[in-house]
Design an enzyme around this catalytic site. Sequence first.
Site, PDB file in Angstrom:
ATOM      1  N   ASP A  71      -4.543  -4.678   5.791  1.00 21.12           N
ATOM      2  CA  ASP A  71      -4.900  -5.506   4.643  1.00 21.12           C
ATOM      3  C   ASP A  71      -3.734  -6.427   4.281  1.00 21.12           C
ATOM      4  O   ASP A  71      -2.604  -5.971   4.126  1.00 21.12           O
ATOM      5  CB  ASP A  71      -5.268  -4.617   3.449  1.00 21.12           C
ATOM      6  CG  ASP A  71      -5.815  -5.410   2.275  1.00 21.12           C
ATOM      7  OD1 ASP A  71      -6.440  -6.457   2.523  1.00 21.12           O
ATOM      8  OD2 ASP A  71      -5.627  -4.974   1.129  1.00 21.12           O
ATOM      9  N   SER A  75       0.859  -1.188   0.000  1.00 16.68           N
ATOM     10  CA  SER A  75       0.000   0.000   0.000  1.00 16.68           C
ATOM     11  C   SER A  75       0.893   1.235   0.000  1.00 16.68           C
ATOM     12  O   SER A  75       1.701   1.392  -0.903  1.00 16.68           O
ATOM     13  CB  SER A  75      -0.955  -0.030   1.205  1.00 16.68           C
ATOM     14  OG  SER A  75      -1.850   1.058   1.160  1.00 16.68           O
ATOM     15  N   HIS A  93      -2.523  -1.089  -3.499  1.00 17.05           N
ATOM     16  CA  HIS A  93      -3.659  -0.179  -3.349  1.00 17.05           C
ATOM     17  C   HIS A  93      -3.460   1.029  -4.259  1.00 17.05           C
ATOM     18  O   HIS A  93      -2.560   1.840  -4.042  1.00 17.05           O
ATOM     19  CB  HIS A  93      -3.780   0.289  -1.896  1.00 17.05           C
ATOM     20  CG  HIS A  93      -4.102  -0.814  -0.940  1.00 17.05           C
ATOM     21  ND1 HIS A  93      -3.904  -0.692   0.416  1.00 17.05           N
ATOM     22  CD2 HIS A  93      -4.614  -2.059  -1.138  1.00 17.05           C
ATOM     23  CE1 HIS A  93      -4.285  -1.814   1.015  1.00 17.05           C
ATOM     24  NE2 HIS A  93      -4.710  -2.656   0.097  1.00 17.05           N
TER      25      HIS A  93
END
Length: 364
Positions: free
Chosen positions: A299, A177, A203
Amino acid sequence: MQKKIKVLCVDDSALIRSLMTEIINSQPDMEVCATAPDPLVARELIKQHNPDVLTLDVEMPRMDGLDFLEKLMRLRPMPVVMVSSLTERGSEITLRALELGAVDFVTKPRVGIRDGMLDYSEKLADKVRAASRARVRQNPQPHAAAAAAAHGHAGAAAPLINNPLVSTEKLIIVGASTGGTEAIREVLTPLPPDAPAVLIAQHMPPGFTRSFAQRLNGLCRISVKEAEHGERVLPGHAYIAPGHAHLLLARSGANYIAHLSDEPPVNRHRPSVDVLFRSAAQHAGKNALGVILTGMGRDGAAGLLEMKKAGAYTFAQDEASCVVFGMPREAIAMGGVDDVAPLSDMSRRIMARLASMGDRVQRV
């Protein structure tokens, strides 16, 4: 009382400056200390206010946002969140800004600017918050080093060439991310042309992943592309999840294939790292290596643990080399990580582990 995060907003649009101020000041832990219509004004305000985070429009008059960012990261490194338009040119400029040292970016909506920006308030606040805790790096010549590695001239890449690994059974599964675009570049560029297939969930919003893949494809010795639904997953290729869909690993007979899903976001993200990791646990098991890189939030932590339980060997980027040590920290805390590695050594360790797997790689 906790000190508030001081934010300087730089944008040539008075409307955007006003909206950013409204969004940031609505948060209990941050405030806009000043705004600037261009980088020249911003330069003086930085000296005056010493902000914790800068939000910077990528395209502005008087001085280009990239030129300003390059000077800033060389002379006075600080956390920067880029504000970018959802265009092909905007995505290319934003990716270059991340190479130059920007921590993250947030997109401007194309239509209904005021309503669109207010819808982004939670995402913007999260990114400013993460940027305030980020490790800012100076990155003088990323293209030169990456290009050298892509053409086999980088010293660190040479040992990998001596370990050719061709197997449709082996897979490298990567999630990242905040800070991930540059971390992924550093992991991929040393890989030899015959490395196992790599599947990546980063992401990133729609419109940026294709430009990201194209940029990496020009720097790496493996082929890098945006994943397409139903395509066969091949050695020597990296597949990046599109910004609008989850990427899952699936099987068709003896072959691995890429599967795209428009199911709702998981952990507030689509693509989600957990979704990719869980599919790898189910369909690849011991044949996969899991890698979780820099990023905000959790995540991927649960999915990496599932991969490990399915027999995969797992890596996490270490705290010292992360821009934001969120996702790796969560994965380590859950017990899903076998090896914690600095980013600079991640590719070598991945390839060494793959070489050690040998005949133990099994069809699942």
